[in-house]
Design a protein around this motif. Structure first.
Motif, short mmCIF file in Angstrom:
data_model
loop_
_atom_site.label_atom_id
_atom_site.label_comp_id
_atom_site.label_asym_id
_atom_site.label_seq_id
_atom_site.Cartn_x
_atom_site.Cartn_y
_atom_site.Cartn_z
N ARG A 1 9.37 10.90 12.96
CA ARG A 1 7.97 11.06 13.33
C ARG A 1 7.17 11.44 12.09
NH1 ARG A 1 5.56 11.11 17.99
NH2 ARG A 1 7.58 11.22 19.08
N LEU A 2 6.06 10.75 11.89
CA LEU A 2 5.23 10.94 10.70
C LEU A 2 4.50 12.28 10.77
CD1 LEU A 2 3.82 7.34 10.37
CD2 LEU A 2 5.44 8.43 8.84
N MET A 3 4.54 13.02 9.65
CA MET A 3 3.93 14.33 9.57
C MET A 3 2.96 14.38 8.39
SD MET A 3 5.39 15.78 12.12
CE MET A 3 5.01 17.52 11.88
N PRO A 4 2.02 15.34 8.41
CA PRO A 4 1.09 15.49 7.27
C PRO A 4 1.85 15.70 5.96
CG PRO A 4 0.33 16.80 9.13
CD PRO A 4 1.70 16.30 9.50
N GLY A 5 1.40 15.02 4.93
CA GLY A 5 2.06 15.12 3.62
C GLY A 5 3.09 14.04 3.38
N ASP A 6 3.51 13.32 4.44
CA ASP A 6 4.47 12.23 4.26
C ASP A 6 3.82 11.10 3.47
OD1 ASP A 6 6.12 13.75 5.75
OD2 ASP A 6 6.43 12.30 7.36
N VAL B 1 0.83 -1.20 0.00
CA VAL B 1 0.00 0.00 0.00
C VAL B 1 0.86 1.25 0.00
CG1 VAL B 1 -1.78 1.28 1.27
CG2 VAL B 1 -1.81 -1.22 1.27
N LYS B 2 0.48 2.21 -0.84
CA LYS B 2 1.10 3.53 -0.82
C LYS B 2 0.12 4.49 -0.16
CE LYS B 2 3.02 7.10 -3.87
NZ LYS B 2 3.30 7.47 -5.27
N ARG B 3 0.54 5.17 0.89
CA ARG B 3 -0.36 5.99 1.69
C ARG B 3 0.25 7.36 1.94
NH1 ARG B 3 -3.05 3.58 7.21
NH2 ARG B 3 -3.86 5.49 8.13
N THR B 4 -0.46 8.39 1.51
CA THR B 4 -0.07 9.77 1.79
C THR B 4 -0.88 10.27 2.98
OG1 THR B 4 0.47 10.17 -0.54
CG2 THR B 4 0.11 12.10 0.85
N LEU B 5 -0.20 10.73 4.01
CA LEU B 5 -0.85 11.05 5.27
C LEU B 5 -1.50 12.43 5.24
CD1 LEU B 5 1.81 9.70 7.79
CD2 LEU B 5 -0.05 8.48 6.68
N SER B 6 -2.73 12.48 5.67
CA SER B 6 -3.45 13.74 5.82
C SER B 6 -3.31 14.22 7.27
CB SER B 6 -4.92 13.55 5.46
OG SER B 6 -5.54 12.66 6.39
N PRO B 7 -3.62 15.48 7.54
CA PRO B 7 -3.49 15.98 8.93
C PRO B 7 -4.35 15.23 9.93
CG PRO B 7 -3.67 17.81 7.39
CD PRO B 7 -3.93 16.57 6.59
N THR B 8 -5.44 14.62 9.45
CA THR B 8 -6.33 13.89 10.36
C THR B 8 -6.00 12.40 10.45
OG1 THR B 8 -7.93 13.57 8.55
CG2 THR B 8 -8.20 15.50 9.97
N HIS C 1 9.69 5.47 2.73
CA HIS C 1 9.12 6.68 3.31
C HIS C 1 9.76 7.90 2.67
CE1 HIS C 1 9.57 10.10 6.19
NE2 HIS C 1 8.27 9.94 6.26
N THR C 2 8.94 8.91 2.42
CA THR C 2 9.46 10.17 1.90
C THR C 2 8.56 11.31 2.35
OG1 THR C 2 10.07 11.42 -0.08
CG2 THR C 2 8.19 9.96 -0.26
N SER C 3 9.17 12.45 2.56
CA SER C 3 8.39 13.65 2.88
C SER C 3 8.39 14.61 1.70
CB SER C 3 8.99 14.35 4.11
OG SER C 3 10.37 14.65 3.88
N SER D 1 10.32 12.87 -4.62
CA SER D 1 11.26 11.79 -4.36
C SER D 1 10.78 10.50 -5.01
CB SER D 1 11.40 11.59 -2.84
OG SER D 1 12.26 10.50 -2.57
N SER D 2 11.72 9.71 -5.52
CA SER D 2 11.36 8.45 -6.16
C SER D 2 12.03 7.29 -5.45
CB SER D 2 11.80 8.47 -7.64
OG SER D 2 13.20 8.64 -7.74
#
Length: 676
Positions: free
Chosen positions: A212-217, A164-171, A193-195, A199-200
């Motif tokens: 630490r995981l942040m929004p947009g990661d 799974v590829k998952r882009t984190l939202s603020p929520t 993982h990339t922020s 990035s490829s």
């Protein structure tokens, strides 16, 4: 298999039979392993699909690869493996027999779809594997069609695994709360993982465990799942039979909507021919019935309304002779009314004939579909699969496994109607079936026929019908793939031969390629290893395999034990063990050559203190388990704190050691080896 202790064996010479599209891609994939490649073809290719490919070949032999003298000219006795990928399965099988006659040890990798024959050849020839290029990449096409964040999907030991590829939202529940290494469990493992949006993916383990995981990661991970349907994946049912939906439609019914629906109905004469005939006949019957009832009621005021209606009905059903067949009339009937009655009878007879022919046609059509009646075409959010060959059927099966609404389309008039009986199916002319598939509301369109020009035509038609849909196109040539990618930048153009060539090349080295998928245009091979005596992997910890060779172990099984998914990195491999890893071609190459990524094994752990005597004892056990050092070394280190464990470790391995030591109440931190 990937043994480094026998230099007298020629490990770097491989034979490719057939330089079609697949053969040329196999040459490129083999050269990534820096091996010698010899090729056989009947005649030199007039147009190389891959530019300058002839420069990659060490030797090109012109001739029939089934002939003994041609194989001897290609030095088959010195070839470690033969990849036989001509366009004829008969030629492939005959060549395999000839190769085995000349060299009983050569690894045979052939292109074949004959499952039973492949099993027989494997049993009698040994060291043999067969692939069908149209079936192996089916999961990649199915996942592209879903248009979701799922990049890979395969089955191991009765369990589905998905990437799974998952882009984190603020929520997102993982945002601002968890560190990357905390996401690794016995059912999940982080791959990437990339922020940065630009990035490829290049290699595994290029992420920091304490991030630490942040929004947009964006993270890519593999996890074990059970397939379940969601609301968006359930089949869309015909809402005409839903009473609540029917009431809503009636509530919003007005002259404008009626006019729009009638106009749309009349614009599709091919689809609605029978409906239009039925509606016209019904309107005529209604008008005549009303006309007859009014005329008889006005002519004979004493006749009841019901009697006038029944008289008109009788005339429409051909009852003119019954009504006017005698000469003694109870009521005098004017001539003009008799003439109108005769016209009603003639018209009614014609309409009844039309109705009977319509009913007969429907009954005959139902006669052939009675045993295998297919569901209706979904109205929206469905996948349209154009082309139901072996690849198309494989894609449809995967989509059905996860309850994705879909419709299959085939131009093959000889298509076996018993195949995929639960899938809506459309057959007919090109323009007709595309209009019947509800392309305007489709989520994805997958074009996988065997004809590349037809794929191009259908893709352009689908794009014109619905530019917002997720378009997935099958090609076999790089030039067409590149040109289509420029013409349709939002489409996913997948070159079948480029996808499977790496699987053929990996199998040539003796590995079992189970599946493949893509991460950011990089092919990932699901590869099985059986540990043998003298193997370069024998005696290594799984952590050393993972970080040393740049692969991800996802399954481990002891020779007599149960298989473990997402196994612990502390397991030591032994002869007879089975291991399945995720690997790029670079990773397979490193394992094959026994060359680890030594530049990344540059970290050490400095242990400051143990909070209790029990922590000192347990800390030594942790050192042995994770670093692989001897128990005496671990005890000595723990008795002389503060102390550095003078053993080079990979960064992930060292960081995990620090985390596990902290759980045992031992304080430690990371040191680069050049700081000592």
């Amino acid at each position: 298999m990937h043994q480094a202790a026998q230099p007298q064996v020629l490990l770097d010479q491989f034979l490719v039979c057939g330089l079609g599209g697949l053969g040329q891609h196999c040459v490129v994939a083999l050269k990534q392993f820096e091996v010698s490649v010899i090729a056989i073809d009947k005649k030199p290719p007039e147009d190389w699909e891959i530019p300058h490919l002839e420069n990659l070949l060490d030797t090109l032999v012109i001739g029939d690869c089934r002939q003994i003298d041609v194989l001897q000219q290609a030095k088959i006795q010195q070839c470690r493996a033969a990849i036989i990928v001509t366009s004829s399965e008969q030629v492939n099988a005959e060549t395999a027999l000839a190769v085995r006659k000349l060299n009983p040890k050569t690894r045979l990798v052939i292109r074949s779809s004959k499952k039973n024959l492949n099993e027989l050849l494997s049993e009698h020839l040994g060291n043999f594997v067969a692939f069908e290029p149209t079936q192996l990449p089916a999961p990649a096409f199915a996942l592209a069609a879903l248009g979701t964040e799922t990049l890979g999907l395969f089955h191991l030991e009765g369990q589905w695994l998905q990437v799974v590829k998952r882009t984190l939202s603020p929520t997102d529940r993982w945002c601002n709360r968890q560190l990357l290494h905390e996401l690794n469990t016995h059912k999940r493992h982080i791959l990437y993982h990339t922020s940065s949006a630009t990035s490829s993916f290049k290699a595994f383990h290029k992420w920091e465990p304490d991030t630490r995981l942040m929004p947009g990661d964006t993270i890519v991970y593999i996890e074990a799942i059970k397939p379940t349907s969601t609301d968006s994946q359930k089949l869309v049912k015909n809402t005409w039979y839903n009473p609540w939906h029917l009431l809503t439609r009636l509530k919003h019914l007005n002259w404008l909507t009626i006019k729009q629906q009638v106009t749309q109905f009349l614009r599709k004469p091919d689809q609605n021919r029978f409906k239009q005939v039925g509606i016209i006949c019904g309107v005529i019957v209604g008008v005549l019935l009303l006309l007859g009832t009014v005329l008889y009621r006005l002519t004979y005021p004493k006749m009841g309304l019901i009697d006038a209606f029944l008289t008109s009905t009788m005339l429409l059903l051909g009852g003119f002779g019954d009504l006017f067949g005698g000469f003694n009339f109870t009521l005098p009937v004017p001539f003009w009314l008799r003439l109108i009655s005769l016209g009603m009878t003639i018209t009614g007879t014609i309409l009844v004939g039309v109705f009977y022919s319509f009913l007969t046609e429907r009954l005959l059509a139902a006669r052939f579909q009675l045993n295998k009646r297919r569901p209706p075409v979904p109205q929206k959010d469905h996948v349209v699969v154009v082309g139901l060959g072996r690849m198309g059927q494989g894609i449809a099966e995967i989509l059905q496994e996860f309850n994705q609404p879909l419709v299959g389309i085939t131009l093959n008039t000889d298509f076996d109607m018993t195949v995929l009986p639960k899938m809506p199916l459309i057959t007919g002319s090109l323009k007709r079936f595309l209009s019947k598939a509800n392309l305007q509301t489709a989520k994805s369109v997958v074009v996988v026929t065997d004809d590349e020009m037809l794929n191009l035509e259908v893709s352009l038609m689908a794009y014109d019908a619905n530019p917002e849909s997720n378009l997935v196109i099958r090609t076999t040539g790089l030039s067409l793939s590149d040109n289509l990618a420029e013409l349709l930048p939002n489409a996913q153009v997948l070159c079948v031969y480029a996808l499977v060539a790496e699987a053929f090349a990996g199998a040539a080295f003796g590995e079992n390629i189970i599946n493949l998928f893509r991460i950011n245009h990089k092919t990932i091979l699901v590869t099985e290893y059986q540990i043998e005596g003298g193997d370069t992997l024998n005696g290594l910890l799984l952590s050393e395999v993972a970080y040393g060779y740049g692969v991800v172990p996802i399954l481990y099984q002891k020779e007599t034990g149960m298989a473990k998914l997402m196994p612990s990195e502390d397991i030591s491999l032994a002869v007879g063990d089975r291991m399945i890893v995720l690997a790029t071609s670079d990773g397979l190459q490193r394992i094959e050559q026994g060359t680890t990524i030594t530049t990344s094994k540059t970290w050490q752990v400095h242990i400051t203190r143990a909070l209790t005597e029990e922590a000192q004892f347990e800390g030594a056990n942790v050192l042995v388990r994770i670093s692989g050092c001897s128990l005496n070394t671990a005890r000595t280190v723990m008795k002389n704190l503060p102390q550095t464990l003078h053993l080079p470790l990979y960064k992930h391995q060292a960081q995990r050691l620090i985390i596990e030591l902290s759980k045992a109440q031992v304080i430690a931190h990371l040191l680069p080896t050049n700081s000592l």
